[in-house]
Write an enzyme that holds these catalytic residues in place. Structure first.
Site, PDB file in Angstrom:
ATOM      1  NE  ARG A  36      32.085  53.683  60.793  1.00 52.31           N
ATOM      2  CZ  ARG A  36      32.205  54.441  61.875  1.00 52.31           C
ATOM      3  NH1 ARG A  36      32.932  55.549  61.815  1.00 52.31           N
ATOM      4  NH2 ARG A  36      31.585  54.132  62.981  1.00 52.31           N
ATOM      5  CE  LYS A  44      33.405  38.057  43.803  1.00 49.42           C
ATOM      6  NZ  LYS A  44      33.133  36.657  43.452  1.00 49.42           N
ATOM      7  CD  GLU A  61      41.274  30.824  39.551  1.00 54.07           C
ATOM      8  OE1 GLU A  61      40.330  30.946  38.734  1.00 54.07           O
ATOM      9  OE2 GLU A  61      41.101  30.716  40.785  1.00 54.07           O
ATOM     10  CE  LYS A  63      38.592  38.829  38.953  1.00 59.21           C
ATOM     11  NZ  LYS A  63      38.908  38.142  40.161  1.00 59.21           N
ATOM     12  CD  GLU A 117      29.828  36.946  42.082  1.00 56.34           C
ATOM     13  OE1 GLU A 117      31.021  37.245  42.264  1.00 56.34           O
ATOM     14  OE2 GLU A 117      29.323  35.883  42.416  1.00 56.34           O
ATOM     15  NE  ARG A 129      33.678  40.018  40.445  1.00 58.63           N
ATOM     16  CZ  ARG A 129      34.423  40.877  41.098  1.00 58.63           C
ATOM     17  NH1 ARG A 129      34.059  42.139  41.166  1.00 58.63           N
ATOM     18  NH2 ARG A 129      35.526  40.489  41.697  1.00 58.63           N
ATOM     19  CG  ASN A 173      31.592  32.575  41.420  1.00 55.44           C
ATOM     20  OD1 ASN A 173      32.565  32.620  42.139  1.00 55.44           O
ATOM     21  ND2 ASN A 173      30.671  33.531  41.386  1.00 55.44           N
ATOM     22  CG  HIS A 207      35.232  29.445  41.911  1.00 55.06           C
ATOM     23  ND1 HIS A 207      35.753  29.241  40.660  1.00 55.06           N
ATOM     24  CD2 HIS A 207      36.124  30.224  42.568  1.00 55.06           C
ATOM     25  CE1 HIS A 207      36.911  29.897  40.558  1.00 55.06           C
ATOM     26  NE2 HIS A 207      37.152  30.497  41.704  1.00 55.06           N
ATOM     27  CG  HIS A 223      34.778  28.376  46.919  1.00 55.85           C
ATOM     28  ND1 HIS A 223      34.072  29.536  46.693  1.00 55.85           N
ATOM     29  CD2 HIS A 223      36.073  28.677  46.641  1.00 55.85           C
ATOM     30  CE1 HIS A 223      34.900  30.488  46.307  1.00 55.85           C
ATOM     31  NE2 HIS A 223      36.124  29.998  46.251  1.00 55.85           N
ATOM     32  CG  HIS A 235      41.471  28.962  45.048  1.00 54.69           C
ATOM     33  ND1 HIS A 235      40.155  28.928  45.448  1.00 54.69           N
ATOM     34  CD2 HIS A 235      41.497  29.734  43.925  1.00 54.69           C
ATOM     35  CE1 HIS A 235      39.422  29.662  44.623  1.00 54.69           C
ATOM     36  NE2 HIS A 235      40.211  30.156  43.684  1.00 54.69           N
TER      37      HIS A 235
HETATM   38  N1  LIG Z   1      39.697  37.978  45.502  1.00 56.89           N
HETATM   39  C1  LIG Z   1      39.518  37.275  44.414  1.00 56.89           C
HETATM   40  O1  LIG Z   1      38.872  37.692  43.452  1.00 56.89           O
HETATM   41  C2  LIG Z   1      40.143  35.904  44.328  1.00 56.89           C
HETATM   42  C3  LIG Z   1      40.186  35.222  43.104  1.00 56.89           C
HETATM   43  C4  LIG Z   1      40.812  33.980  43.042  1.00 56.89           C
HETATM   44  C5  LIG Z   1      41.381  33.441  44.182  1.00 56.89           C
HETATM   45  N2  LIG Z   1      41.315  34.126  45.358  1.00 56.89           N
HETATM   46  C6  LIG Z   1      41.909  33.565  46.576  1.00 56.89           C
HETATM   47  O2  LIG Z   1      43.308  33.443  46.365  1.00 56.89           O
HETATM   48  C7  LIG Z   1      43.814  32.443  47.241  1.00 56.89           C
HETATM   49  C8  LIG Z   1      44.790  31.567  46.491  1.00 56.89           C
HETATM   50  O3  LIG Z   1      45.843  32.380  46.030  1.00 56.89           O
HETATM   51  P1  LIG Z   1      47.307  31.807  45.765  1.00 56.89           P
HETATM   52  O4  LIG Z   1      47.214  30.525  45.038  1.00 56.89           O
HETATM   53  O5  LIG Z   1      48.106  32.914  45.205  1.00 56.89           O
HETATM   54  O6  LIG Z   1      47.785  31.394  47.245  1.00 56.89           O
HETATM   55  P2  LIG Z   1      48.817  31.980  48.309  1.00 56.89           P
HETATM   56  O7  LIG Z   1      48.676  33.429  48.480  1.00 56.89           O
HETATM   57  O8  LIG Z   1      48.664  31.136  49.515  1.00 56.89           O
HETATM   58  O9  LIG Z   1      50.251  31.681  47.635  1.00 56.89           O
HETATM   59  C9  LIG Z   1      50.671  30.349  47.450  1.00 56.89           C
HETATM   60  C10 LIG Z   1      52.071  30.119  48.039  1.00 56.89           C
HETATM   61  O10 LIG Z   1      53.039  30.742  47.210  1.00 56.89           O
HETATM   62  C11 LIG Z   1      53.958  31.490  48.026  1.00 56.89           C
HETATM   63  N3  LIG Z   1      54.455  32.558  47.161  1.00 56.89           N
HETATM   64  C12 LIG Z   1      53.779  33.659  46.747  1.00 56.89           C
HETATM   65  N4  LIG Z   1      54.498  34.320  45.827  1.00 56.89           N
HETATM   66  C13 LIG Z   1      55.670  33.662  45.702  1.00 56.89           C
HETATM   67  C14 LIG Z   1      56.818  33.838  44.862  1.00 56.89           C
HETATM   68  N5  LIG Z   1      56.859  34.797  43.951  1.00 56.89           N
HETATM   69  N6  LIG Z   1      57.842  32.967  45.004  1.00 56.89           N
HETATM   70  C15 LIG Z   1      57.775  31.927  45.887  1.00 56.89           C
HETATM   71  N7  LIG Z   1      56.696  31.679  46.657  1.00 56.89           N
HETATM   72  C16 LIG Z   1      55.656  32.547  46.549  1.00 56.89           C
HETATM   73  C17 LIG Z   1      53.147  31.911  49.199  1.00 56.89           C
HETATM   74  O11 LIG Z   1      53.968  32.232  50.311  1.00 56.89           O
HETATM   75  C18 LIG Z   1      52.282  30.673  49.432  1.00 56.89           C
HETATM   76  O12 LIG Z   1      52.989  29.738  50.192  1.00 56.89           O
HETATM   77  C19 LIG Z   1      42.609  31.677  47.759  1.00 56.89           C
HETATM   78  O13 LIG Z   1      42.381  32.050  49.099  1.00 56.89           O
HETATM   79  C20 LIG Z   1      41.468  32.169  46.896  1.00 56.89           C
HETATM   80  O14 LIG Z   1      40.237  32.141  47.560  1.00 56.89           O
HETATM   81  C21 LIG Z   1      40.717  35.328  45.451  1.00 56.89           C
END
Ligand SMILES: NC(=O)c1ccc[n+]([C@@H]2O[C@H](COP(=O)([O-])OP(=O)(O)OC[C@H]3O[C@@H](n4cnc5c(N)ncnc54)[C@H](O)[C@@H]3O)[C@@H](O)[C@H]2O)c1
Length: 356
Positions: free
Chosen positions: A121, A143, A185, A223, A233, A237, A241, A244, A248, A260
Site C-alpha cells: 500500500r 506521475k 521535452e 515543470k 492535474e 498541469r 500534455n 501528448h 500517445h 516517446h
Molecule cells: N512520469 C512522467 O511524468 C513522465 C513524463 C515524460 C515521460 N514519461 C515516460 O518516460 C518514458 C520515456 O523515457 P526515456 O526516453 O527516458 O526512455 P527509457 O527509460 O526507455 O530510456 C531510453 C534508453 O536509454 C537507455 N539509457 C538510459 N540512461 C542511459 C545512459 N545514461 N546512457 C546510456 N543509455 C541510457 C535506456 O536503457 C533505454 O534504452 C515514456 O514511457 C514516457 O511515457 C513519464
C-alpha cells in the site's frame, strides 16, 4: 550535486531536486536512517552503468539491498514487468520501511514509482534520472504508471518521490538519439512557458550534445512550477500534455516503434497546426516550433495514417464525455486557460485535417 529546487506537492512533503554528478554521494545525502532496505531498480542498461555502484554504496552504509532489473524499452513498461518485480520483492521480504531507488530513464522511473505506490500500500522511492528526458520531465511530478495494449500510461498512480537526482554525468553515455528525445521535452517546456529557453534551444539546435546544467535547470523550473501548483492535474498541469494527445496515440499505434520524445515532437506540430487553423496560435509560431524540432533532428510528420492512430484518442486520459482535448499554447512561451479550461476540445475531423 547542486540543490535545484524543492517540489512542494499540496498533498505531501516537499522533496528536493538535485542536479550534477556522482549520484551515489548525492543519494547518501538524502538517504534516511529509517530506510533499512533498498531496492535498486533499473533496466539492464542503467543497472549495469549506474545501478551497481549505487547499490554497492548503499551496502557500504549498512543497508540491505535488492537489485532488480528488466529489459530496456517501452515494450517492458507493462503490468507483467511490474508483477514480476513485485514478486521478487515479496520473495526477498522487502518491508514497508524500504525505499526503491529507480535508476534510469522514464521507463524504469515510471515502473519503479508505480511499484512504490502500490507495494504494501505504498513505500518510499527516489528517482535517479539518467536520460535527458527523465531529467527534465519524467523524474519530476509524481506521475507513475505502465502501458496497456489500450494505450500509454493508462494504469498508474500519483506517488511523489522523496528526492530526485539528475545525474548530468550520465548523459555522457546517452546515445544522441536519446538526447534529441529529451530536447523535445525541453522544447515543450520552452513553448509553454519560457521563450528565452526556446531561443537558447534555437541557438544550439544544429549541434546536439549534452546540454548545460543551466539549460536542464530552466526546463526543470517550468515543470516544477506547474506540478507544484497542480499536483493531481485538476487544471493547469494538463498543459504539460501539449503534443501528448497525438503523441500517445502515435506511440500506441506504432507499438512504440516511435519513441516517446519523437512522438511528442510530431504531436506538438500536429496539435499546433490544428491550433493555427482554428486561429488559436499564430502560423508563425507553428513554423518556428516545427523548424526548431527539425533542426534538433526530431520528426515532425506522423509515421502512420490518421486512421491507424484514431482509435487511441478515445483512450486518452484527457478525453471527457467522448470529447478529445488538447493542451495548446497561445504563443511561444505563453500558455493560458481558455474559457476556464487548460485544454481545448478538438474534433476527429480537425485532427485528420491537421495530420499532414
Ligand atoms: N512520469 C512522467 O511524468 C513522465 C513524463 C515524460 C515521460 N514519461 C515516460 O518516460 C518514458 C520515456 O523515457 P526515456 O526516453 O527516458 O526512455 P527509457 O527509460 O526507455 O530510456 C531510453 C534508453 O536509454 C537507455 N539509457 C538510459 N540512461 C542511459 C545512459 N545514461 N546512457 C546510456 N543509455 C541510457 C535506456 O536503457 C533505454 O534504452 C515514456 O514511457 C514516457 O511515457 C513519464
Amino acid at each position: 550535486m547542486k540543490h535545484l529546487c524543492d517540489i512542494r506537492p499540496s498533498d505531501g512533503d516537499p522533496y528536493p531536486v538535485l542536479c550534477g554528478g556522482d549520484s551515489a554521494t548525492a543519494l547518501a545525502s538524502v538517504w534516511r536512517a529509517e530506510w533499512r532496505q533498498a531496492v535498486v531498480l533499473g533496466d539492464t542498461t542503467t543497472s549495469e552503468l549506474f545501478g551497481r555502484s549505487i547499490a554497492s554504496g548503499l551496502r557500504t552504509r549498512g543497508c540491505e539491498v535488492l537489485e532488480l532489473e528488466f529489459p530496456p524499452g517501452e515494450d517492458h513498461k507493462n503490468r507483467a514487468t511490474k508483477e514480476r518485480l513485485e514478486d521478487a520483492m515479496l520473495s526477498a521480504h522487502i518491508e514497508r520501511g524500504a525505499c526503491i531507488v529507480a535508476v534510469g530513464g522514464g521507463v524504469p522511473l515510471d515502473v519503479g514509482g508505480f511499484i512504490a505506490a502500490t507495494y504494501l500500500r505504498g513505500i518510499a522511492h527516489i528517482n535517479v534520472a539518467t536520460t535527458l528526458l527523465a531529467q527534465v520531465d519524467a523524474a519530476i511530478g509524481g506521475k507513475t504508471g505502465v502501458n496497456t495494449p489500450h494505450g500509454k500510461n493508462l494504469i498508474g498512480a500519483f506517488h511523489h518521490p522523496r528526492a530526485v537526482l539528475l545525474d548530468v554525468d550520465a548523459l555522457g553515455s546517452l546515445p544522441t538519439a536519446e538526447l534529441r528525445y529529451g530536447l523535445a521535452e525541453c522544447a515543450k517546456h520552452a513553448t509553454l512557458r519560457d521563450e528565452l529557453l526556446f531561443i537558447e534551444l534555437e541557438r544550439l539546435a544544429d549541434d546536439v550534445r549534452p546540454p548545460s546544467a543551466e539549460l536542464i535547470q530552466r526546463s526543470v523550473a517550468v515543470k516544477a512550477a506547474i506540478v507544484s501548483a497542480d499536483p493531481f492535474e485538476r487544471g493547469e498541469r494538463a498543459v504539460l500534455n501539449f503534443g501528448h494527445t497525438v503523441g500517445h496515440a502515435l506511440e500506441a499505434a506504432t507499438n512504440h516503434a516511435l519513441p516517446h520524445g519523437a512522438a511528442i515532437a510530431v504531436g506538438m506540430v500536429i496539435e499546433s497546426r490544428l491550433a493555427a487553423r482554428r486561429g488559436w496560435l499564430d502560423a508563425s509560431d507553428l513554423t518556428r516550433l516545427s523548424t526548431l524540432l527539425t533542426r534538433l533532428g526530431l520528426p515532425v510528420h506522423a509515421p502512420c495514417s490518421f486512421e491507424r492512430a484514431a482509435p487511441f484518442f478515445s483512450g486518452d486520459k484527457k478525453t471527457t464525455a467522448g470529447r478529445i482535448r488538447c493542451a495548446i499554447p497561445e504563443r511561444i512561451g505563453i500558455v493560458r486557460a481558455y474559457e476556464g479550461s487548460w485544454t481545448r476540445v478538438v474534433t476527429q475531423a480537425e485532427l485528420r485535417e491537421a495530420w499532414t
